[in-house]
Design an enzyme around this catalytic site. Structure first.
Site, PDB file in Angstrom:
ATOM      1  N   CYS A  83      21.947 -13.605  -8.105  1.00  0.00           N
ATOM      2  CA  CYS A  83      22.757 -11.955  -8.188  1.00  0.00           C
ATOM      3  C   CYS A  83      21.578 -10.300  -8.646  1.00  0.00           C
ATOM      4  O   CYS A  83      20.787 -10.570  -9.265  1.00  0.00           O
ATOM      5  CB  CYS A  83      23.758 -11.929  -9.827  1.00  0.00           C
ATOM      6  N   ASP A 474      -7.471   9.692  14.906  1.00  0.00           N
ATOM      7  CA  ASP A 474      -8.516   9.952  14.836  1.00  0.00           C
ATOM      8  C   ASP A 474      -8.460   9.419  16.582  1.00  0.00           C
ATOM      9  O   ASP A 474      -8.532   9.561  17.344  1.00  0.00           O
ATOM     10  CB  ASP A 474      -9.429   8.882  13.976  1.00  0.00           C
ATOM     11  N   ASP A 671     -13.260   8.725   7.932  1.00  0.00           N
ATOM     12  CA  ASP A 671     -11.923   9.526   7.322  1.00  0.00           C
ATOM     13  C   ASP A 671     -10.985   9.184   6.332  1.00  0.00           C
ATOM     14  O   ASP A 671     -10.430   8.786   6.275  1.00  0.00           O
ATOM     15  CB  ASP A 671     -10.611   8.592   8.283  1.00  0.00           C
TER      16      ASP A 671
END
Length: 774
Positions: A83, A474, A671
């Site tokens: 359930c 990039d 980055d």
């Protein structure tokens, strides 16, 4: 080129505007001997961070369950969990236990993850909570379940659900017998006996479970609602209706369980490629050992048709491997000694020997499996909303049922009619179809991504990805391969191209710089005979001065030539790449063009993104000339070049302001700030480990094709999840309206519960098989 100029627009002739800096601000000349990034000589890696934290994204993260670091975690499997709504209740109660830092239940995998200082101490309380909410649920540590699976034989659908099939079969026979007898002998007392017997067979377990749950305070569960509805039908004399509804409910529940189980196993089979045993080559021969016992450095034998069990390097043999189980790429890949291969791929031909580089828990097959299981535990906003909505929806509908039974009856006196209408409302109020509809869709989407080598680290990331408007990339390692190659050799004097390449390679023999190594590699591939110079001096930021027995050689940038007074009037600067000029005894003899290689799929991938109505942009620390050349080649809309990491973040915010939510794709070098500022951060699998760890999405193939593929999977998943929610609510609402108008019966109400749930399950699984093309 040591001063930094302001931003200005420049055009490369491709019809786009390109904004850039003239330098990266590190104070170095960016010609020869600097990597194709910012060139400042630092090793840039990501800081650990969570994405979607910037600005509007912080709230979503805080609402989701985040497993704390440095806290012990225990994983359990909730066997016999059937359930979805019960799973949500269990999760809430376990989270509220004293000592629990975080807890999440993934219904699609039946997996419970508990983060606590001492989870073993909490085990009895966890078991008590789970069994009190859903009878028969067993809380078993995952390790025990995996051991059981190895010993346990696969059961058929009938064997797994034998009791349900038998009860449904016997109940159906009695129901048909009662219906026939009702037509033949309408006043016979035997009819009541048959229908009562049928109801006991079909509904005794449900009624008993409802009574037990009532003692535990669980009022609005599916068992209680079905028991009240069918017993009320008995009370008003609709015996056939009560038994028929219970029969239909049991059939629907059985098919729903089978559909969920099948979809769960289909997804897990698609992503669970972990081997049980491996064939280890020893001095005594080849022997089988458990895969988890294989160590780094072991040599494994892989026969044709075998799946590559662990990540490693081919040390003997040649052949072709099918990488599609991991990457989704159908084209076979040739392998030979020295080639690195991922686990999960299939050896198509030739006997291969593999040196293990990573143990099982660190290999690709385990990383994919862990990623899918962990991602399924990260619930998207729509899932959390539906779970909260279900808690409100059921009591409201039950209240509506009570009012429907009482108020109109008092006014009209038609108690039988309005009680019947009310009990249809009770059946409709079951929330399982709603609670089940969303998580299974996202789990299927995560499974579909893993089959393509795309690892989504959660439903939240997938949900954010479907709404992005711009993809920012990039350059180095994302659009390009990240390795330098000699693209061209040009002679401007007396020497041949091969002689120029040989001289340049002679000078670069001792170099550790990527450009120098690429020159040496190119010469070796052409079988040039290389000799070391008698004397060599590196001129920082410019190149190399070398002395040979034949004379002096200069090898480097135009600045190096000008420094030594070499006439460079015969040299014409190329559009893309780094030039390595070669002069002998003060005379320019030629030059090499060294450049990073654009990935062959980049242009088509960018085209797919545009067809998906995405804005594409590039943020790079590389020189403007190189950035513009790559942008024109692949079709990028906006280019910002020669940026420092913090300048990338400024431009990312501008792109978001101009276009909307953004995804940033990088390889982990320089980055960190821009990844933190993106709505969705994505990392190439070949990138820095810190970036892969921190990213929301990882492209294991490092292919640009994976970017539009991920967007399409996320959008498809979002559409199907929304279809499920709208369909479930619409059907329930329609049946309620029809029931109030006297045009719907309890059979239709059961369909609005179990039938709708089953259809939502089937709709979710089609993500695995849909043909996506953008």
């Amino acid at each position: 080129m040591t001063s930094k100029e302001g931003h200005h627009h420049d055009t490369c002739g491709c019809g786009h505007d390109h904004d850039h800096h003239d330098t990266c601000g590190c104070g170095h000349d960016h010609d020869h001997h600097h990597h194709d990034t910012c060139g400042c000589g630092h090793n840039h890696t990501h800081d650990g961070h969570s994405h979607m934290q910037e600005d509007h994204g912080q709230t979503e993260r805080e609402e989701s369950v985040v497993m704390p670091e440095n806290v012990k975690k225990q994983v359990y499997i909730l066997e016999n969990l059937g359930c979805a709504n019960c799973a949500a209740k269990m999760e809430r109660q376990i989270r509220n236990l004293s000592g629990v830092k975080a807890a999440t239940i993934t219904y699609a995998t039946k997996q419970l993850v508990v983060a606590a200082d001492d989870p073993e101490r909490l085990y009895p309380q966890i078991k008590k909570i789970c069994t009190s909410i859903e009878d028969g649920v067993e809380v078993v540590p995952r390790e025990e379940v995996e051991e059981r699976k190895k010993e346990k034989k696969t059961e058929s659908i009938y064997q797994k659900n034998r009791k349900s099939f038998q009860a449904i079969g016997a109940g159906a026979v009695l129901f048909v017998a009662g219906q026939v007898l009702e037509h033949m002998m309408p006043k016979s007392a035997l009819i009541v006996v048959i229908f009562v017997a049928a109801y006991v067979i079909l509904g005794a377990h449900i009624v008993w479970t409802a009574l037990k749950n009532l003692t535990k305070g669980h009022v609005f569960d599916e068992n209680f609602l079905m028991s009240v509805a069918t017993l009320a039908a008995f009370a008003i004399g609709d015996f056939a209706e009560a038994v028929g509804v219970m029969l239909f409910y049991r059939v629907g529940e059985l098919f729903e369980d089978i559909a969920v189980s099948r979809s769960r196993s289909q997804i897990m089979e698609a992503v669970d490629l972990r081997p049980e045993v491996v064939q280890v080559v020893t001095a005594e021969g080849v022997r089988s050992i458990p895969a988890k016992d294989a160590k780094v450095g072991d040599i494994l034998m892989i026969r044709p048709g075998d799946r590559i069990p662990l990540d490693g390097t081919i040390v003997d043999g040649r052949g072709q491997i099918d990488t599609s189980p991991v990457t989704g790429e159908p084209v076979p890949v040739s392998v030979y000694p020295g080639v690195e291969v991922y686990s999960g791929c299939v050896n198509d031909q030739g006997v291969l020997k593999l040196e293990v580089k990573k143990p099982l828990e660190e290999s690709m097959v385990s990383r994919i499996m862990d990623s899918v299981e962990n991602a399924a535990a990260s619930k998207p906003k729509i899932d959390r909303f539906i779970t909260k909505f279900a808690r409100i929806y059921t009591p409201i509908v039950v209240l509506a049922a009570v009012l429907t039974a009482v108020v109109p009856s008092l006014m009209t006196g038609e108690w039988r009619y309005w009680i019947y209408t009310a009990i249809t409302f009770l059946v409709i109020s079951c929330p399982c179809a709603l609670v089940l509809s969303v998580p299974l869709a996202f789990f299927s989407g995560i499974g579909a991504g893993s089959k393509k080598g795309i690892l989504f680290k959660g439903g939240l990331a997938m949900e954010a990805l479907k709404d992005i408007k711009a993809v920012v990339m990039d350059k180095t390692g994302t659009l390009t391969r990240g390795n330098f190659v000699v693209q061209k050799t040009v002679s401007t004097g007396r020497l041949t191209e091969k002689q120029i390449l040989t001289m340049a390679a002679d000078c670069e023999l001792a170099s550790t710089h990527p450009i120098g190594r690429s020159v040496v590699q190119a010469a070796e591939e052409k079988h040039c005979k290389l000799i070391r110079p008698k004397e060599v001096q590196e001129i920082s930021g410019k190149g190399i001065f070398a002395v040979f027995s034949e004379g002096t050689v200069l090898c480097g940038s135009q600045g190096l030539m000008e420094h030594y007074g070499v006439d460079v009037s015969g040299y014409q600067k190329e559009g893309y790449g780094t030039e390595v000029l070669v002069a002998v005894d003060g005379r320019l003899e030629g030059y090499l063009v060294v450049a990073d290689v654009i990935k062959p799929e980049a242009k088509e991938a960018v085209g797919r993104l545009k067809r998906q109505h995405m804005i594409t942009a590039m943020l790079t620390g590389d020189a403007k000339r190189n950035a513009k050349a790559v942008a024109c080649e692949v079709g990028i809309d906006e280019v910002y070049a020669q940026l420092l990491p913090e300048e990338k973040l400024t431009h990312l915010k501008k792109i978001r302001t101009d276009h909307g939510a953004v995804m940033f794709v990088g390889d982990g070098i320089n980055d960190a700030p821009v990844l933190a500022g993106a709505d969705v951060g994505a990392a190439m699998g070949s990138g820095a480990d810190a970036a892969i760890e921190a990213a929301d999405v990882v492209f294991m193939t490092s292919s640009v094709d994976a970017i539009p593929e991920a967007v399409e999977i996320a959008r498809c998943t979002g559409r199907i999840a929304m279809q499920n929610v709208i369909f479930a609510l619409a059907v329930k609402f329609l049946i309620m309206v029809l029931g109030f108008a006297g045009c719907a019966n309890m059979w239709m109400a059961v369909f609005a519960d179990t039938g709708v749930a089953m259809l939502c399950v089937l709709n979710s699984v089609r993500i695995l098989y849909s043909k996506r093309k953008a």
